[in-house]
Scaffold this motif. Structure first.
Motif, PDB file in Angstrom:
ATOM      1  N   GLN A  84      30.254 -66.295  11.075  1.00 34.39           N
ATOM      2  CA  GLN A  84      29.287 -67.359  11.348  1.00 34.39           C
ATOM      3  C   GLN A  84      28.573 -67.156  12.685  1.00 34.39           C
ATOM      4  O   GLN A  84      27.523 -67.720  12.930  1.00 34.39           O
ATOM      5  CB  GLN A  84      29.976 -68.742  11.365  1.00 34.39           C
ATOM      6  CG  GLN A  84      30.882 -69.015  10.172  1.00 34.39           C
ATOM      7  CD  GLN A  84      30.224 -68.772   8.835  1.00 34.39           C
ATOM      8  OE1 GLN A  84      29.086 -69.206   8.592  1.00 34.39           O
ATOM      9  NE2 GLN A  84      30.898 -68.036   7.964  1.00 34.39           N
ATOM     10  N   ILE A  85      29.170 -66.364  13.562  1.00 31.71           N
ATOM     11  CA  ILE A  85      28.586 -66.166  14.889  1.00 31.71           C
ATOM     12  C   ILE A  85      27.451 -65.164  14.781  1.00 31.71           C
ATOM     13  O   ILE A  85      27.615 -64.086  14.222  1.00 31.71           O
ATOM     14  CB  ILE A  85      29.653 -65.646  15.864  1.00 31.71           C
ATOM     15  CG1 ILE A  85      30.871 -66.578  15.862  1.00 31.71           C
ATOM     16  CG2 ILE A  85      29.081 -65.505  17.263  1.00 31.71           C
ATOM     17  CD1 ILE A  85      32.080 -65.999  16.569  1.00 31.71           C
ATOM     18  N   TYR A 138      25.572 -61.431  23.659  1.00 35.01           N
ATOM     19  CA  TYR A 138      25.586 -62.152  24.915  1.00 35.01           C
ATOM     20  C   TYR A 138      26.987 -62.189  25.508  1.00 35.01           C
ATOM     21  O   TYR A 138      27.181 -62.039  26.709  1.00 35.01           O
ATOM     22  CB  TYR A 138      25.065 -63.586  24.709  1.00 35.01           C
ATOM     23  CG  TYR A 138      25.121 -64.409  25.966  1.00 35.01           C
ATOM     24  CD1 TYR A 138      24.143 -64.267  26.955  1.00 35.01           C
ATOM     25  CD2 TYR A 138      26.155 -65.312  26.174  1.00 35.01           C
ATOM     26  CE1 TYR A 138      24.202 -65.006  28.111  1.00 35.01           C
ATOM     27  CE2 TYR A 138      26.230 -66.060  27.326  1.00 35.01           C
ATOM     28  CZ  TYR A 138      25.249 -65.903  28.304  1.00 35.01           C
ATOM     29  OH  TYR A 138      25.309 -66.630  29.456  1.00 35.01           O
ATOM     30  N   TRP A 139      27.960 -62.375  24.652  1.00 41.60           N
ATOM     31  CA  TRP A 139      29.332 -62.548  25.149  1.00 41.60           C
ATOM     32  C   TRP A 139      30.086 -61.229  25.339  1.00 41.60           C
ATOM     33  O   TRP A 139      31.200 -61.216  25.864  1.00 41.60           O
ATOM     34  CB  TRP A 139      30.133 -63.453  24.212  1.00 41.60           C
ATOM     35  CG  TRP A 139      29.723 -64.897  24.342  1.00 41.60           C
ATOM     36  CD1 TRP A 139      28.989 -65.636  23.469  1.00 41.60           C
ATOM     37  CD2 TRP A 139      30.027 -65.768  25.454  1.00 41.60           C
ATOM     38  NE1 TRP A 139      28.807 -66.909  23.952  1.00 41.60           N
ATOM     39  CE2 TRP A 139      29.432 -67.023  25.169  1.00 41.60           C
ATOM     40  CE3 TRP A 139      30.729 -65.610  26.656  1.00 41.60           C
ATOM     41  CZ2 TRP A 139      29.528 -68.108  26.041  1.00 41.60           C
ATOM     42  CZ3 TRP A 139      30.824 -66.690  27.517  1.00 41.60           C
ATOM     43  CH2 TRP A 139      30.220 -67.928  27.217  1.00 41.60           C
ATOM     44  N   PRO A 180      33.913 -51.471  21.843  1.00 43.55           N
ATOM     45  CA  PRO A 180      32.655 -51.064  21.191  1.00 43.55           C
ATOM     46  C   PRO A 180      31.540 -52.084  21.408  1.00 43.55           C
ATOM     47  O   PRO A 180      30.363 -51.704  21.518  1.00 43.55           O
ATOM     48  CB  PRO A 180      33.029 -50.961  19.705  1.00 43.55           C
ATOM     49  CG  PRO A 180      34.333 -51.647  19.557  1.00 43.55           C
ATOM     50  CD  PRO A 180      35.015 -51.564  20.874  1.00 43.55           C
ATOM     51  N   MET A 181      31.903 -53.376  21.510  1.00 40.32           N
ATOM     52  CA  MET A 181      30.855 -54.377  21.757  1.00 40.32           C
ATOM     53  C   MET A 181      30.209 -54.144  23.114  1.00 40.32           C
ATOM     54  O   MET A 181      28.988 -54.168  23.258  1.00 40.32           O
ATOM     55  CB  MET A 181      31.459 -55.795  21.707  1.00 40.32           C
ATOM     56  CG  MET A 181      31.625 -56.315  20.285  1.00 40.32           C
ATOM     57  SD  MET A 181      32.625 -57.807  20.227  1.00 40.32           S
ATOM     58  CE  MET A 181      31.462 -59.008  20.792  1.00 40.32           C
ATOM     59  N   LEU A 182      31.042 -53.895  24.115  1.00 44.24           N
ATOM     60  CA  LEU A 182      30.508 -53.672  25.456  1.00 44.24           C
ATOM     61  C   LEU A 182      29.612 -52.449  25.488  1.00 44.24           C
ATOM     62  O   LEU A 182      28.497 -52.477  26.028  1.00 44.24           O
ATOM     63  CB  LEU A 182      31.667 -53.489  26.453  1.00 44.24           C
ATOM     64  CG  LEU A 182      31.195 -53.173  27.862  1.00 44.24           C
ATOM     65  CD1 LEU A 182      30.876 -54.449  28.605  1.00 44.24           C
ATOM     66  CD2 LEU A 182      32.206 -52.340  28.625  1.00 44.24           C
ATOM     67  N   LEU A 183      30.090 -51.364  24.878  1.00 50.37           N
ATOM     68  CA  LEU A 183      29.309 -50.126  24.905  1.00 50.37           C
ATOM     69  C   LEU A 183      27.996 -50.300  24.144  1.00 50.37           C
ATOM     70  O   LEU A 183      26.934 -49.848  24.594  1.00 50.37           O
ATOM     71  CB  LEU A 183      30.124 -48.972  24.311  1.00 50.37           C
ATOM     72  CG  LEU A 183      31.326 -48.534  25.160  1.00 50.37           C
ATOM     73  CD1 LEU A 183      32.152 -47.500  24.415  1.00 50.37           C
ATOM     74  CD2 LEU A 183      30.865 -47.972  26.499  1.00 50.37           C
ATOM     75  N   ALA A 184      28.081 -50.973  23.004  1.00 52.85           N
ATOM     76  CA  ALA A 184      26.871 -51.200  22.219  1.00 52.85           C
ATOM     77  C   ALA A 184      25.887 -52.057  23.012  1.00 52.85           C
ATOM     78  O   ALA A 184      24.682 -51.807  23.024  1.00 52.85           O
ATOM     79  CB  ALA A 184      27.223 -51.869  20.897  1.00 52.85           C
TER      80      ALA A 184
END
Lengths: 617, 379
Positions: free
Chosen positions: B76-77, B84-85, B132-136
């Motif tokens: 849902q996010i 952003y997070w 992976p979120m940070l790197l992306a």
């Protein structure tokens, strides 16, 4: 950080193209890796299938550990103290039993089976295979076994399995010295040599069983087991025989031990008898004793709680762990210290008015004899146990000299006996007081130290040991409980050597004779405090009576001598060695709440010495 | 906020009403179907591997329920919110990793768990998504292919958590973290020159690791991998027994619940890391290929989602999550079949155990979010 400005130069089309290209490459690599996996599986499952099928057949060969048989324990004369007896377990093999419930009902009619046992049975049932026997009742007696054997044909799937379990044929006799084994617990499991104990269920918990666990245990063996595809054992073949543990011959003379334990009657207490010539422990008594079998067979919490919380503390090994003030039994050593320091001689005397007073102090340090002993020399002071004489002597010796002399005998130090858990006792000094109480040493404390009260604490073992040292002319041995070690199946046994640890220095041997002479008079003299035991005595005994309190005097407590004098009668003590001139046994006895040392403790020592010295008659 | 605009649906006229509802709740049907089939097969194997322990299987079922709930929640996010997070999530994960090293509870000889009072938590699991979120996030703001400077920053971002997880020591997870990072870099268009250079550097690095960075048990695992027969009773036992189980399964297998190797206690850890041999002994090569096909289908769907993603952040993230999932499968099956040394990596969504399951399905939640939050500018 990345500059925002650069975003304007982003070439979205190029980036998307680049990404898609890369994604395609990873997709291809993924497919290749999948193919590699499948190729590997084809290799294993198709090309090598026959090979692995053979291996999987072979896989049914399993190596299982076999527990070694635990070494036996004998007394010094070869009387069996600990052995391994078959213990019979009632089991049911589910696949052979047509109706488990019915079978259990049938069995309940024959032998007692508790609901707990049935619950446990069903729990284990879930974890095991249908062809494995599942235990229902442990420790069947002969009658129960017979009942089941007779009804065997009505009880399909029921079988009786024999297992070796530790047994102590003499029951509670010497239970503190021998100790017991129990199931290996979680904590012990972590500290164990895992392969060596892979088949072992029991381990020594206290006493010799624990201290000599390593020797008693033996070496694990292995059996090669062949199973069919369901895991049923088809054939088994011993690969390596387990090596039984070694047998231990204790220094204890179990007959003497028995006499000693019986002599206590209903009283609690401890007795240690040592051979002064080599440090061998002849008797190691702690009363009350306990039944070691309780611990071998899963002790239920209720029984254990009852044992561990009893005000009699039956699980406490008083001989090693009970710390008591030595009371007047310390006087011979203080007297010897005075002689060796040339502070007194055997003919000097002082007048005992029944109390003693320090300079600048109006407190009266009382003698146990209110009216006093009158003119008293060292011999009389020992024979009649005059406190005033020793108050005076301690003041001359001072705490430092008392402490250093008593330390030579090992007061306040563990004796180093080969049983674990020995308490060290306590020998106070100025430094000790400063360190633990943050207070200076007071002269009054010197006085009461001189009569074995105050801070000083000894274990019965320690007391017996210093008595032995006094008796044998200063030779210090570590007491030991192991007389010899035997290999199973071998006739000869290996005798253990005495562990000589030093000599108490003698400035003048005559001083020692003065003390021993006085101690002989304690028993044989007309006014000796232990003269009650000299009737028909066939050998000479040197002894010293004492009384002791168990509570400690707090630092801020007033030394109310009268109050203490009353409480002194609480515990009766006696130390002795015999024959006095060439001692073969040294005994220390403490009877809790026994009253007078001469009347209560000394007779016990006499019985023990009789039993040991006159055994051939 | 997980929002969506009405306009998202104007394009879905050709989609059936049912799919529309799914789309509205941000569920990707093909992915969901793949996961359900996989999980069903997993439960079947687990039932056999656990000696038909229904209690254990239902425990796993509860865990799956929780994990699927997390997946739907994450879906849902919106990706924008996720982006952003990203740095914050990474920061939290890093702090937790430090906390684990400093005050983490020592469980099974390794410090991996953090006790949060009401439940224990494994921060390295959070890192599997946060890294992976940070790197992306970081690379999505750079011009691609990334320049040397960006690569260096990214490598540092990777190495910190990898080092900390390896120190716990959890070799399996640090390996997965490394691959998730490498995938982001590779998909971002890392130049071939750099790729070749870093591959060349792999040799001295691994030598250094071997002599200074590894625990004895890790070294012995690698040695056993090279020559499993050298220590059949010790650490070679796992691989050897596992190969026997797989190999004796043959083409068609011995049938469900009929495996012998796996049930005779020869095979260790058969409910967790070594569940694949149980499966292939009972279902044979055919079964194994079917299982691999299910995995391949899920991976394929993940790659399609990545390909269709509209911005750099989402495509890098989707690609990395999908490929890391595949690496899970590859390392696990590779290790139990003797292709790779034994590292503690479970077979995803089949092995018994709960921690990694939640992370895995949260990852699929992200994939679903990416797929269902697309705006309709491109196409």
């Amino acid at each position: 950080m990345v500059q925002r400005a650069s975003i304007t130069f982003k070439d979205h089309f190029r980036e998307t193209h680049l990404f898609q290209q890369r994604l395609l490459i990873t997709a291809i690599i993924t497919i290749i890796l999948l193919a590699v996996l499948i190729a590997r599986l084809v290799f294993l499952q198709v090309l090598s299938h026959d090979h692995f099928t053979t291996l999987s057949e072979k896989n049914r060969l399993d190596i299982l550990p076999i527990a070694p048989i635990r070494g036996l324990i004998y007394d010094r004369n070869g009387v069996l103290l600990a052995q391994n007896l078959p213990s019979f377990t009632l089991q049911i093999v589910p696949e052979h039993s047509k109706d488990l419930k019915k079978t259990i009902e049938e069995l309940k009619k024959l032998v007692v089976i508790s609901d707990d046992e049935i619950k446990q049975f069903y729990k284990v049932l879930k974890e095991k295979r249908r062809f494995e026997g599942i235990p229902l009742r442990f420790r069947l007696n002969d009658v129960e076994r017979a009942k089941i054997a007779v009804n065997q044909d009505r009880l399909p799937g029921v079988k009786i399995e024999a297992q070796l379990a530790r047994d102590y044929p003499l029951g509670s006799l010497a239970s503190h010295a021998i100790g017991y084994v129990g199931r290996i617990n979680e904590r012990e499991l972590q500290n164990l040599n895992a392969p060596r104990y892979s088949a072992t269920e029991y381990i020594g918990k206290v006493g010799v069983e624990r201290s000599y666990e390593d020797i008693l245990h033996g070496e694990v063996g292995t059996v090669l087991v062949e199973r069919n595809s369901q895991g049923r054992v088809m054939r088994s073949e011993t690969e390596l025989d387990p090596e039984p543990g070694k047998d231990l011959y204790l220094t204890l003379d179990i007959k003497v031990q028995e006499v000693a334990e019986k002599s206590f009657g209903d009283d609690n207490g401890a007795l240690v008898a040592i051979d002064p010539r080599n440090g061998e422990v002849i008797a190691l008594v702690s009363i009350p004793t306990f039944d070691p079998h309780i611990f071998v067979h899963r002790v239920d919490t209720k029984t254990y709680k009852a044992l561990s919380t009893s005000s009699d503390h039956p699980l406490l090994n008083r001989a090693l762990q009970g710390q008591y003030p030595p009371g007047s039994t310390l006087k011979p050593f203080i007297g010897l210290a005075g002689l060796e320091a040339n502070l007194i001689s055997s003919d000097e005397s002082l007048k005992c008015p029944g109390y003693y007073m320090l300079k600048n102090d109006d407190r009266k340090y009382r003698d146990w004899k209110k009216e006093g002993h009158g003119e008293t020399n060292l011999t009389k002071a020992l024979v009649e146990s005059c406190d005033v004489y020793f108050y005076d002597l301690s003041l001359a010796l001072k705490i430092d000299r008392m402490e250093s002399y008593l330390a030579r005998f090992g007061v306040g130090q563990p004796t180093g006996i080969d049983i674990r858990g020995e308490a060290p006792g306590l020998l106070p000094s100025k430094q000790w007081k400063q360190k633990t109480h943050r207070l200076p040493w007071f002269p009054g404390e010197t006085l009461i130290t001189g009569i074995g009260q105050g801070f000083t604490l000894t274990t019965p073992l320690q007391l017996a040991n210093i008595t032995a040292i006094l008796g044998n002319g200063g030779q210090r041995y570590k007491p030991r409980i192991i007389h010899a070690i035997g290999e199973p199946g071998v006739e000869e046994i290996t005798l253990q050597k005495p562990r000589h640890v030093g000599v108490v220095q003698k400035d003048n041997p005559e001083n020692w004779n003065i003390i021993i002479k006085a101690m002989k008079q304690v028993v044989h003299g007309l006014r000796g405090t232990a003269r009650g035991i000299n009737r028909n005595l066939e050998y000479k005994v040197a002894g010293k009576t004492g009384t002791a309190q168990v509570f400690g005097i707090k630092e801020d407590e007033e030394y109310d001598e009268e109050k203490i004098a009353k409480k002194l009668r609480d515990h009766a003590l006696f130390i002795s060695f015999a024959p006095a001139d060439e001692p073969r046994i040294a005994v220390a006895v403490i009877v809790e709440n026994g009253g007078s040392g001469g009347a209560v403790a000394a007779p016990i020592a006499r019985k023990v010495m009789d039993a040991y010295l006159l055994k051939d008659n | 906020m997980p929002g969506f605009s009405k306009s998202e649906f104007t394009d879905t006229t050709r989609i059936h009403a049912g799919r529309r509802v799914l789309h509205r709740f941000h569920v990707d049907l093909p992915l969901l179907l793949g996961l359900i089939v996989l999980v069903a097969v997993g439960l079947l194997v687990l039932y056999s591997a656990s000696e038909q322990d229904a209690g254990l299987v239902s425990k796993q079922l509860i865990r799956l329920g929780i994990a699927f709930t997390v997946m739907f929640a994450v879906a849902q996010i919106s990706p924008d919110t996720l982006r952003y997070w990203s740095p914050w999530l990474f920061g939290v994960g890093l702090i937790m990793l430090i906390a684990v090293l400093v005050l983490g509870e020592v469980g099974k000889g390794a410090q991996r768990w953090l006790n949060l009072g009401f439940f224990t938590f494994q921060p390295s699991e959070l890192m599997k998504l946060a890294l992976p979120m940070l790197l992306a996030w970081y690379l999505s703001e750079a011009i691609l292919p990334p320049k040397f400077k960006h690569i260096m920053v990214a490598v540092v971002m990777m190495l910190i958590p990898i080092y900390m997880v390896a120190k716990q020591p959890d070799l399996g997870t640090s390996l997965l973290l490394a691959s998730s990072g490498i995938f982001v870099l590779f998909l971002a268009g890392l130049r071939w020159l750099y790729i070749i250079i870093s591959m060349l550097m792999l040799i001295p690095t691994s030598l250094l690791l071997w002599f200074y960075g590894m625990h004895d048990y890790q070294r012995s695992r690698v040695l056993t991998f090279i020559n499993p027969d050298s220590d059949l009773r010790g650490s070679g036992y796992h691989i050897n027994q596992s190969s026997i189980a797989i190999g004796s399964g043959g083409t068609y297998g011995k049938g469900w619940l009929n495996g012998t190797q796996s049930h005779l206690d020869f095979l260790p850890e058969r409910k967790t890391d070594f569940i694949f041999p149980v499966f292939s002994e009972e279902f044979g090569l055919i079964g194994a290929i079917i299982l691999l096909t299910i995995y391949a289908a899920i991976v394929a769907r993940g790659l399609v989602i990545a390909a269709q993603a509209q911005d750099t952040f989402t495509r890098l993230l989707a690609g990395s999550i999908t490929l890391t999932f595949f690496i899970y499968v590859f390392i696990n099956i590779g290790m139990v079949s003797g292709l790779l040394p034994v590292v503690g990596i479970p077979l995803p969504l089949v092995s018994y155990g709960g921690t990694s399951m939640v992370t895995l399905l949260a990852g699929f939640g992200i994939l679903m979010s990416i797929q269902t939050h697309r705006k309709l500018i491109a196409s």
